[in-house]
Design a protein around this motif. Structure first.
Motif, PDB file in Angstrom:
ATOM      1  N   VAL A  68       0.851  -1.182   0.000  1.00  0.00           N
ATOM      2  CA  VAL A  68       0.000   0.000   0.000  1.00  0.00           C
ATOM      3  C   VAL A  68       0.887   1.232   0.000  1.00  0.00           C
ATOM      4  CG1 VAL A  68      -1.826   1.232   1.223  1.00  0.00           C
ATOM      5  CG2 VAL A  68      -1.757  -1.263   1.283  1.00  0.00           C
ATOM      6  N   LEU A  69       0.581   2.180  -0.880  1.00  0.00           N
ATOM      7  CA  LEU A  69       1.311   3.433  -0.924  1.00  0.00           C
ATOM      8  C   LEU A  69       0.676   4.426   0.050  1.00  0.00           C
ATOM      9  CD1 LEU A  69       1.992   2.037  -3.705  1.00  0.00           C
ATOM     10  CD2 LEU A  69       2.383   4.320  -4.548  1.00  0.00           C
ATOM     11  N   PRO A  70       1.475   5.321   0.626  1.00  0.00           N
ATOM     12  CA  PRO A  70       0.933   6.323   1.544  1.00  0.00           C
ATOM     13  C   PRO A  70       0.274   7.452   0.751  1.00  0.00           C
ATOM     14  CG  PRO A  70       3.297   6.575   1.352  1.00  0.00           C
ATOM     15  CD  PRO A  70       2.919   5.368   0.543  1.00  0.00           C
ATOM     16  N   ALA A  71      -0.931   7.199   0.268  1.00  0.00           N
ATOM     17  CA  ALA A  71      -1.640   8.162  -0.581  1.00  0.00           C
ATOM     18  C   ALA A  71      -3.018   8.441  -0.005  1.00  0.00           C
ATOM     19  CB  ALA A  71      -1.764   7.600  -1.991  1.00  0.00           C
ATOM     20  N   GLY A  72      -3.581   9.549  -0.390  1.00  0.00           N
ATOM     21  CA  GLY A  72      -4.916   9.913   0.059  1.00  0.00           C
ATOM     22  C   GLY A  72      -4.870  10.585   1.421  1.00  0.00           C
ATOM     23  N   ASN A  73      -6.036  11.051   1.849  1.00  0.00           N
ATOM     24  CA  ASN A  73      -6.130  11.792   3.106  1.00  0.00           C
ATOM     25  C   ASN A  73      -6.466  10.933   4.310  1.00  0.00           C
ATOM     26  OD1 ASN A  73      -5.548  14.259   1.904  1.00  0.00           O
ATOM     27  ND2 ASN A  73      -7.674  14.593   1.327  1.00  0.00           N
ATOM     28  N   ASN A  74      -6.779   9.673   4.066  1.00  0.00           N
ATOM     29  CA  ASN A  74      -7.119   8.821   5.210  1.00  0.00           C
ATOM     30  C   ASN A  74      -6.122   7.671   5.321  1.00  0.00           C
ATOM     31  OD1 ASN A  74      -7.798   6.925   3.269  1.00  0.00           O
ATOM     32  ND2 ASN A  74      -9.971   7.269   3.419  1.00  0.00           N
TER      33      ASN A  74
END
Length: 128
Positions: free
Chosen positions: A76-82
């Motif tokens: 999982v990439l550290p993307a998005g706001n949650n």
């Protein structure tokens, strides 16, 4: 639609015969084909340098999660706001008993599923 053509024309293959984009990862409305099998979500596929990326957006275009895959290894990439909780084949999270299941995508190699139990949501990459 022509604006999308450079990103996907001749791009690497494929999910159910649809080419994957080579640019636009992380964008709210990437120039990529929506591969989601659930109308509540948008799933975009990208491929570059032998790595496949799957980006899930909500219907407002907010990035919920991005999953990478190379040679059957998922991360999982550290993307998005949650901080999406994601169960991966090599690092599984216990799914709560009685959680509702929504299949976002299903292909020969894996399925992407969203489980919901009350306010708890777990995304899962499931392999055969």
């Amino acid at each position: 639609m022509l604006a999308a053509a450079p990103a996907i024309a001749g791009g690497p293959s494929d999910f159910h015969g649809k080419p994957l984009a080579t640019a636009g990862l992380g964008q709210a409305s990437p120039a990529a084909i929506n591969l989601s099998q659930d109308p509540s979500w948008q799933l975009y596929g990208f491929q570059r340098d032998g790595i496949t990326y799957l980006q899930v957006n909500d219907l407002l275009g907010n990035v919920q999660l991005i999953i990478g895959n190379a040679g059957g290894t998922y991360w999982v990439l550290p993307a998005g706001n949650n901080a999406a909780r994601v169960s991966l084949p090599q690092q599984q999270i216990q799914i709560p008993a009685g959680a509702s299941r929504s299949q976002i995508y299903s292909g020969g190699d894996f399925s992407l599923v969203r489980y919901r139990s009350g306010g708890d949501v777990i995304w899962a990459v499931e392999t055969p």
